[in-house]
Design a protein around this motif. Sequence first.
Motif, PDB file in Angstrom:
ATOM      1  N   GLY A  52      37.849  41.406  45.331  1.00 40.37           N
ATOM      2  CA  GLY A  52      39.026  41.086  44.510  1.00 40.37           C
ATOM      3  C   GLY A  52      39.794  39.887  45.016  1.00 40.37           C
ATOM      4  N   ASN A 106      47.759  37.153  37.266  1.00 43.80           N
ATOM      5  CA  ASN A 106      46.771  37.417  36.201  1.00 43.80           C
ATOM      6  C   ASN A 106      47.470  37.773  34.891  1.00 43.80           C
ATOM      7  OD1 ASN A 106      44.180  37.025  37.105  1.00 43.80           O
ATOM      8  ND2 ASN A 106      43.979  39.078  37.976  1.00 43.80           N
ATOM      9  N   LYS A 109      48.225  40.478  40.763  1.00 42.31           N
ATOM     10  CA  LYS A 109      48.140  41.119  39.437  1.00 42.31           C
ATOM     11  C   LYS A 109      49.122  40.442  38.473  1.00 42.31           C
ATOM     12  CE  LYS A 109      48.196  45.682  37.257  1.00 42.31           C
ATOM     13  NZ  LYS A 109      48.783  45.125  36.069  1.00 42.31           N
ATOM     14  N   HIS A 142      43.458  35.665  33.216  1.00 44.77           N
ATOM     15  CA  HIS A 142      42.433  35.900  34.225  1.00 44.77           C
ATOM     16  C   HIS A 142      41.815  34.592  34.735  1.00 44.77           C
ATOM     17  CE1 HIS A 142      39.007  38.073  36.010  1.00 44.77           C
ATOM     18  NE2 HIS A 142      39.842  39.097  36.008  1.00 44.77           N
ATOM     19  N   LEU A 189      42.306  31.932  43.017  1.00 46.72           N
ATOM     20  CA  LEU A 189      41.406  32.425  44.077  1.00 46.72           C
ATOM     21  C   LEU A 189      40.609  31.269  44.685  1.00 46.72           C
ATOM     22  CD1 LEU A 189      40.049  35.746  42.495  1.00 46.72           C
ATOM     23  CD2 LEU A 189      41.735  35.492  44.323  1.00 46.72           C
ATOM     24  N   GLY A 242      43.968  33.084  37.166  1.00 48.39           N
ATOM     25  CA  GLY A 242      43.797  33.885  38.385  1.00 48.39           C
ATOM     26  C   GLY A 242      42.584  33.430  39.177  1.00 48.39           C
ATOM     27  N   ASP A 243      41.503  33.169  38.457  1.00 50.04           N
ATOM     28  CA  ASP A 243      40.280  32.694  39.128  1.00 50.04           C
ATOM     29  C   ASP A 243      40.532  31.358  39.835  1.00 50.04           C
ATOM     30  OD1 ASP A 243      38.941  34.886  38.284  1.00 50.04           O
ATOM     31  OD2 ASP A 243      37.702  33.861  36.786  1.00 50.04           O
ATOM     32  N   HIS A 291      51.082  39.596  45.033  1.00 51.78           N
ATOM     33  CA  HIS A 291      51.408  39.752  43.598  1.00 51.78           C
ATOM     34  C   HIS A 291      50.357  39.092  42.698  1.00 51.78           C
ATOM     35  CE1 HIS A 291      55.174  41.402  44.845  1.00 51.78           C
ATOM     36  NE2 HIS A 291      55.563  40.271  45.438  1.00 51.78           N
TER      37      HIS A 291
HETATM   38  N1  LIG Z   1      41.375  36.621  38.012  1.00 54.99           N
HETATM   39  C1  LIG Z   1      40.792  37.524  38.808  1.00 54.99           C
HETATM   40  N2  LIG Z   1      41.465  38.661  39.112  1.00 54.99           N
HETATM   41  C2  LIG Z   1      40.871  39.547  39.940  1.00 54.99           C
HETATM   42  C3  LIG Z   1      39.593  39.328  40.478  1.00 54.99           C
HETATM   43  N3  LIG Z   1      39.281  40.378  41.267  1.00 54.99           N
HETATM   44  C4  LIG Z   1      40.337  41.226  41.228  1.00 54.99           C
HETATM   45  N4  LIG Z   1      41.320  40.731  40.439  1.00 54.99           N
HETATM   46  C5  LIG Z   1      42.622  41.309  40.121  1.00 54.99           C
HETATM   47  O1  LIG Z   1      43.426  41.299  41.272  1.00 54.99           O
HETATM   48  C6  LIG Z   1      44.497  42.198  41.032  1.00 54.99           C
HETATM   49  C7  LIG Z   1      44.871  42.870  42.332  1.00 54.99           C
HETATM   50  O2  LIG Z   1      46.053  43.519  42.113  1.00 54.99           O
HETATM   51  P1  LIG Z   1      46.731  44.502  43.145  1.00 54.99           P
HETATM   52  O3  LIG Z   1      45.688  45.154  44.018  1.00 54.99           O
HETATM   53  O4  LIG Z   1      47.631  45.416  42.381  1.00 54.99           O
HETATM   54  O5  LIG Z   1      47.503  43.603  44.107  1.00 54.99           O
HETATM   55  P2  LIG Z   1      48.665  42.527  43.895  1.00 54.99           P
HETATM   56  O6  LIG Z   1      49.143  42.402  42.503  1.00 54.99           O
HETATM   57  O7  LIG Z   1      48.168  41.278  44.525  1.00 54.99           O
HETATM   58  O8  LIG Z   1      49.811  43.139  44.741  1.00 54.99           O
HETATM   59  P3  LIG Z   1      50.038  43.091  46.276  1.00 54.99           P
HETATM   60  O9  LIG Z   1      48.685  42.993  46.925  1.00 54.99           O
HETATM   61  O10 LIG Z   1      50.698  44.374  46.609  1.00 54.99           O
HETATM   62  O11 LIG Z   1      50.865  41.897  46.576  1.00 54.99           O
HETATM   63  C8  LIG Z   1      44.009  43.173  39.956  1.00 54.99           C
HETATM   64  O12 LIG Z   1      44.775  42.961  38.787  1.00 54.99           O
HETATM   65  C9  LIG Z   1      42.578  42.757  39.726  1.00 54.99           C
HETATM   66  O13 LIG Z   1      42.207  42.881  38.343  1.00 54.99           O
HETATM   67  C10 LIG Z   1      38.906  38.121  40.102  1.00 54.99           C
HETATM   68  O14 LIG Z   1      37.778  37.838  40.496  1.00 54.99           O
HETATM   69  N5  LIG Z   1      39.547  37.262  39.281  1.00 54.99           N
END
Ligand SMILES: Nc1nc2c(ncn2[C@@H]2O[C@H](COP(=O)(O)OP(=O)(O)OP(=O)(O)O)[C@@H](O)[C@H]2O)c(=O)[nH]1
Length: 347
Positions: A268, A234, A231, A239, A246, A242-243, A229
């Motif tokens: 990602g 974020n 997304k 964002h 990660l 989110g970083d 989850h």
């Molecule tokens: N903050 C941040 N977000 C990122 C980065 N790379 C990718 N994302 C975000 O990661 C999110 C991945 O979302 P999804 O692929 O829908 O996966 P999820 O919400 O984790 O859902 P599930 O994998 O099904 O649990 C997207 O919203 C991308 O914008 C990054 O370097 N930094």
Amino acid sequence: MADVTPVFERQSAPRGQFWKMTRLCCIWAGSIDAAFFVLFLLLGSPILAWINIISIAMYATAIWALKARRNRLAVALIWIEVTVHAALGSLLIGWDSGFHYFLLMFIPALFAGMRTTRHAWYGVLGLWAFYVALDLLMRFVEPLQPISPAALLWVHLFNLSVVFLMFSYLSVFYVGTVTRADRHLRRMAATDALTGLYNRRYVINLLERSQAEGAEFGTTALLLLDVDHFKAINDQHGHEAGDLVLQAVSRAIKACVREQDTVARWGGEEFLAVLPGSDLESARTIAERVRQAVEQAGTGLACPLSVSIGISTHQAGEPLNNSIARADEALYRGKSAGRNRVELATN
Ligand SMILES: Nc1nc2c(ncn2[C@@H]2O[C@H](COP(=O)(O)OP(=O)(O)OP(=O)(O)O)[C@@H](O)[C@H]2O)c(=O)[nH]1
């Protein structure tokens, strides 16, 4: 029209080093001129002695100009000093004084300091013409203020030795600069800027290379991890938060694997850990440790954090895509089964 050259191409990193090195050369040259001042006074050549005082003043001004970022002024002063000193030294005590050797120092400096190689070639051509003209001239004119042959020999040997030293210093400096730049570029090409982990390209190369060299460790386990989850994290916290998540996840993974294992950001919010010499069961133990570590990782956010992990083993001779696809399939089985789980590839 605006300069559209990318910033990293316009500002070459070694250029800052070049000015630092130029400053050091000015300090050296000024000190050598101070030694020459005393030497020529003792040898009874007051004109040459006082020329060295002017030279010291010019180098001191050049050092000040470099500090004040007036690099053009500094370069002009250095050029005038070296060319005039070479010409006057030769005219006053003779070609054998060896002052002309210092002109050669400009060749590497021109290629390192000029904006384009073409400009550097023009500079070298001008320098060559000056050098040859001085050489030819000194075959027809007698020195204006000759010194004894023994003293001339010492001045010659001294100048020759200083030029040898300065060329050696320049060579060490350039090799060091190029080596550091190369190391920096390699690191940048292999790592992910956000997490500091290896990037996808690096880990693919690593696996392909170890496959080509023959599997040293028997089976290699692949752990494909995906933040659950992410997304939503974020969307709710922004964002930047989110970083930070990660980064926290990458730290947690790194803390759970062995030194010989490789962890990469696969893309990602996905990570890949390569565990050489691990079979499915031992990889499951490590993956379980990672899963728990991520759950407990302090992110400062009021939301649960977890990862789903798919594991496969990479068999010798098997296409890499196949073993990654099997880990991916196991990962999505874990996602479908509710997330925050470790799943093993079935085939
Ligand atoms: N903050 C941040 N977000 C990122 C980065 N790379 C990718 N994302 C975000 O990661 C999110 C991945 O979302 P999804 O692929 O829908 O996966 P999820 O919400 O984790 O859902 P599930 O994998 O099904 O649990 C997207 O919203 C991308 O914008 C990054 O370097 N930094």
